[in-house]
Design a protein around this motif. Structure first.
Motif, PDB file in Angstrom:
ATOM      1  N   MET A 149     -10.622   1.551  -0.895  1.00  0.00           N
ATOM      2  CA  MET A 149      -9.764   1.786  -2.061  1.00  0.00           C
ATOM      3  C   MET A 149      -8.778   0.630  -2.260  1.00  0.00           C
ATOM      4  O   MET A 149      -8.575   0.143  -3.383  1.00  0.00           O
ATOM      5  CB  MET A 149      -9.021   3.111  -1.889  1.00  0.00           C
ATOM      6  N   LEU A 150      -8.163   0.175  -1.173  1.00  0.00           N
ATOM      7  CA  LEU A 150      -7.188  -0.920  -1.285  1.00  0.00           C
ATOM      8  C   LEU A 150      -7.837  -2.205  -1.799  1.00  0.00           C
ATOM      9  O   LEU A 150      -7.261  -2.921  -2.623  1.00  0.00           O
ATOM     10  CB  LEU A 150      -6.533  -1.166   0.073  1.00  0.00           C
ATOM     11  N   LYS A 151      -9.039  -2.499  -1.312  1.00  0.00           N
ATOM     12  CA  LYS A 151      -9.745  -3.686  -1.808  1.00  0.00           C
ATOM     13  C   LYS A 151     -10.069  -3.549  -3.294  1.00  0.00           C
ATOM     14  O   LYS A 151      -9.931  -4.513  -4.069  1.00  0.00           O
ATOM     15  CB  LYS A 151     -11.038  -3.883  -1.016  1.00  0.00           C
ATOM     16  N   ALA A 152     -10.489  -2.368  -3.691  1.00  0.00           N
ATOM     17  CA  ALA A 152     -10.817  -2.153  -5.101  1.00  0.00           C
ATOM     18  C   ALA A 152      -9.576  -2.289  -5.980  1.00  0.00           C
ATOM     19  O   ALA A 152      -9.635  -2.862  -7.078  1.00  0.00           O
ATOM     20  CB  ALA A 152     -11.445  -0.768  -5.292  1.00  0.00           C
ATOM     21  N   VAL A 153      -8.455  -1.770  -5.511  1.00  0.00           N
ATOM     22  CA  VAL A 153      -7.206  -1.896  -6.268  1.00  0.00           C
ATOM     23  C   VAL A 153      -6.828  -3.367  -6.417  1.00  0.00           C
ATOM     24  O   VAL A 153      -6.422  -3.819  -7.500  1.00  0.00           O
ATOM     25  CB  VAL A 153      -6.076  -1.103  -5.576  1.00  0.00           C
ATOM     26  N   ALA A 154      -6.965  -4.134  -5.331  1.00  0.00           N
ATOM     27  CA  ALA A 154      -6.645  -5.564  -5.395  1.00  0.00           C
ATOM     28  C   ALA A 154      -7.540  -6.270  -6.415  1.00  0.00           C
ATOM     29  O   ALA A 154      -7.073  -7.129  -7.187  1.00  0.00           O
ATOM     30  CB  ALA A 154      -6.805  -6.191  -4.016  1.00  0.00           C
ATOM     31  N   GLU A 155      -8.813  -5.929  -6.433  1.00  0.00           N
ATOM     32  CA  GLU A 155      -9.729  -6.549  -7.395  1.00  0.00           C
ATOM     33  C   GLU A 155      -9.339  -6.198  -8.832  1.00  0.00           C
ATOM     34  O   GLU A 155      -9.397  -7.044  -9.733  1.00  0.00           O
ATOM     35  CB  GLU A 155     -11.158  -6.087  -7.113  1.00  0.00           C
ATOM     36  N   ARG A 156      -8.924  -4.952  -9.058  1.00  0.00           N
ATOM     37  CA  ARG A 156      -8.552  -4.536 -10.412  1.00  0.00           C
ATOM     38  C   ARG A 156      -7.238  -5.181 -10.851  1.00  0.00           C
ATOM     39  O   ARG A 156      -7.063  -5.502 -12.030  1.00  0.00           O
ATOM     40  CB  ARG A 156      -8.456  -3.007 -10.464  1.00  0.00           C
ATOM     41  N   ILE A 157      -6.328  -5.353  -9.907  1.00  0.00           N
ATOM     42  CA  ILE A 157      -5.090  -6.051 -10.241  1.00  0.00           C
ATOM     43  C   ILE A 157      -5.406  -7.484 -10.677  1.00  0.00           C
ATOM     44  O   ILE A 157      -4.918  -7.966 -11.707  1.00  0.00           O
ATOM     45  CB  ILE A 157      -4.130  -6.046  -9.039  1.00  0.00           C
ATOM     46  N   THR A 158      -6.236  -8.154  -9.895  1.00  0.00           N
ATOM     47  CA  THR A 158      -6.602  -9.539 -10.218  1.00  0.00           C
ATOM     48  C   THR A 158      -7.276  -9.632 -11.583  1.00  0.00           C
ATOM     49  O   THR A 158      -7.056 -10.591 -12.333  1.00  0.00           O
ATOM     50  CB  THR A 158      -7.547 -10.090  -9.137  1.00  0.00           C
ATOM     51  N   ALA A 159      -8.073  -8.628 -11.919  1.00  0.00           N
ATOM     52  CA  ALA A 159      -8.822  -8.666 -13.178  1.00  0.00           C
ATOM     53  C   ALA A 159      -7.954  -8.403 -14.402  1.00  0.00           C
ATOM     54  O   ALA A 159      -8.348  -8.767 -15.518  1.00  0.00           O
ATOM     55  CB  ALA A 159      -9.954  -7.634 -13.125  1.00  0.00           C
ATOM     56  N   HIS A 160      -6.770  -7.803 -14.225  1.00  0.00           N
ATOM     57  CA  HIS A 160      -5.996  -7.376 -15.386  1.00  0.00           C
ATOM     58  C   HIS A 160      -4.637  -8.060 -15.517  1.00  0.00           C
ATOM     59  O   HIS A 160      -3.862  -7.716 -16.412  1.00  0.00           O
ATOM     60  CB  HIS A 160      -5.792  -5.857 -15.356  1.00  0.00           C
ATOM     61  N   VAL A 161      -4.334  -9.016 -14.651  1.00  0.00           N
ATOM     62  CA  VAL A 161      -3.067  -9.738 -14.775  1.00  0.00           C
ATOM     63  C   VAL A 161      -3.342 -11.149 -15.271  1.00  0.00           C
ATOM     64  O   VAL A 161      -4.470 -11.651 -15.142  1.00  0.00           O
ATOM     65  CB  VAL A 161      -2.304  -9.783 -13.425  1.00  0.00           C
TER      66      VAL A 161
END
Length: 540
Positions: A149-161
């Motif tokens: 979950m933490l890795k997925a959250v990091a990927e989504r943060i990177t994709a949307h900032v």
């Protein structure tokens, strides 16, 4: 293998350099003529070379070759060391799971970003994200699922900032991002925050199932001289908790009112810590009556705070803080001890109802602590009714079953409070041996003008009859409501229609008028209040 000490390595390098230098000087001074003689001797044109000179020449050559090889090895070692140091510095500033910066590196990079943007006249937005209910993912699915979950959250943060954003995992399930924007266009950051909130709540695939969390996000902006990373982190953290307290899965910008509220809350918390020790928390008593006869059946104990600075404080203002800070146990014990002492010389037919907080229902020793308190105060267990809210049963139904069974074995009755507000009330009624149902006051107070509330009250009344469980209605505030409940067959109720919660002095006066006080000489001595233990919640 033991690591070489630095001063020994430096000593060896200096010694090697000295040897090579001496060999080179010797070779220059003697090598020219010696090589010429050697060549002539090999060509049969000279008389040969002295043995000692030949040896010296060969030694010179060997030392020079040795020095060159050592020089080459040292260059390789320096290159490897530089790469290792660079890697170590990178690891020291990076979260190994997500690849984001850690807190220390984030603060360094963020401070540099603020300084650069102040020169350019731009603002910096710092977003603080805390995952909602992430602990549930770890507890139910394991830490491997949590890492996914933490890795997925990091990927989504990177994709949307924005591309130049500085991102960090501050620890646990807390993330932060810092990026520049035009001071007059905060809508850009609004869009980023909305995108992050919406993206993170999407399910994450793990093994054969899906994992879901949401996020509470706080934003603070820096566009003034003097704003620092410490300031932004603190403000964003305040805004993030405001989002969490407002229901989670949303974002809030920091505002000065949030900081004022935090200061007020901290002042209340400090006052509570002093107030518990000073005996400022006292029980108030709300009447419970027989709706058919008007006879007084007992009281519900409600905690109040008689604060020298704030006046009389209602439990809605201090119970949540007591729960969050862990003070609920000591506060509850202080109020309950006084209530049991107050009520022990009342008429034996009168019961006393006390609320249990959700955190206390997670204490496997709760029933033993309650029995100890009853023994110390001399209050009969048969006159005590413990009220448990349905929401407090969600965490650990098995433990709740054990505690409730133990309480009932001691002669204590147990009621399900605020019935109708949960999502699995019928399941809980089947799983737990309750003695009474209490209808939530929100349905009772609105039943005269709301057909849906009236239908819910009627349905709960019929359910109680079918299960053989007595039903109590809370929130009776008018004669019309009382008559309506009587027409439904309800026998017990409480509310301001019968009188507001009262002090112990007012309760004793009421009981004296009804001749429901034991003789003064039969009253038990006051117990030692210094003898403490954590027990039940102080009510609402």
């Amino acid at each position: 293998m033991a690591e070489k000490r630095p001063y020994l390595t430096a000593h060896n390098d200096v010694l090697t350099g000295g040897i090579v230098l001496a060999a080179t000087i010797l070779f220059v001074s003697t090598g020219g003529s010696a090589i010429s003689d050697v060549i002539k001797s090999l060509a049969g044109m000279g008389a040969g070379v002295e043995q000692l000179l030949t040896t010296a020449l060969l030694l010179n050559v060997a030392l020079i070759l040795f020095g060159y090889r050592r020089y080459r090895d040292l260059k390789i070692e320096v290159r490897h060391r530089a790469a290792a140091e660079e890697r170590a510095q990178q690891l020291a500033g990076t979260d190994p799971l997500t690849g984001f910066y850690n807190r220390r590196k984030f603060e360094e990079e963020g401070a540099a970003l603020i300084a650069r943007m102040q020169i350019k006249g731009k603002a910096v937005a710092l977003m603080m994200l805390d995952l909602d209910h992430f602990k549930t993912v770890n507890d139910i699915h394991g830490h491997a699922a949590g890492d996914t979950m933490l890795k997925a959250v990091a990927e989504r943060i990177t994709a949307h900032v924005p591309p130049e954003t500085i991102s960090a995992r501050l620890g646990g399930d807390e993330f932060a991002c810092a990026c520049a924007f035009e001071p007059g266009e905060p809508g850009e950051m609004e869009s980023v925050a909305d995108a992050l909130v919406n993206a993170i709540k999407e399910p994450v695939t793990h093994q054969n199932g899906e994992l879901s969390v949401s996020t509470s996000l706080g934003i603070a902006r820096s566009d003034r001289d003097g704003d620092t990373m410490d300031t932004l982190l603190r403000r964003a953290d305040i805004a993030m908790y405001a989002a969490k307290n407002a229901g989670r899965n949303r974002h809030f910008w920091f505002s000065g009112t949030m900081e004022d509220e935090l200061f007020r809350r901290n002042a209340v918390e400090a006052g509570m810590r002093q107030g518990i020790a000073a005996g400022e928390f006292v029980p108030y008593y709300e009447q419970q009556v027989d709706l058919n006869t008007g006879k007084l059946l007992g009281f519900e104990m409600l905690a109040r705070w008689e604060s020298p600075a704030l006046g009389l404080v209602a439990p809605d203002d201090f119970i949540p803080i007591a729960e969050e800070t862990g003070m609920i146990g000591s506060l509850s014990f202080a109020v309950m001890r006084r209530a049991f002492t107050d009520a022990r010389d009342w008429d034996p037919s009168l019961t006393l109802s006390v609320n249990i907080s959700p955190s206390q229902l997670r204490d496997p020793w709760l029933s033993q602590k309650l029995l100890k308190l009853l023994t110390e105060t001399g209050f009969p267990p048969s006159r005590l009714e413990i009220e448990i809210t349905e929401t407090s049963l969600y965490d650990n139904l098995g433990l709740a079953q054990t505690i409730i069974a133990s309480l009932k074995n001691q002669g204590i009755r147990v009621a399900l409070d605020d019935f109708g507000t949960g999502y699995s009330s019928l399941a809980h009624l089947r799983a737990l041996p309750f003695d009474r149902i209490k209808i939530d006051r929100s349905f009772v107070t609105s039943m005269m003008g709301n057909a849906e509330s009236a239908a819910i009250v009627q349905a709960i009344t019929r359910l109680g009859d079918s299960l053989g469980l007595p039903v109590t209605a809370e929130g009776i505030e008018s004669k019309d409501i009382e008559q309506r409940l009587l027409s439904l067959g309800l026998a017990k109720g409480q509310g301001w229609h019968f009188g507001k919660p009262m002090t112990v002095e007012a309760a004793r006066s009421l009981l004296a008028a009804h001749k429901m006080l034991a003789a003064e000489e039969e009253a038990l001595p006051l117990p030692d209040e210094a003898d403490t233990a954590k027990t039940a919640a102080p009510g609402r």
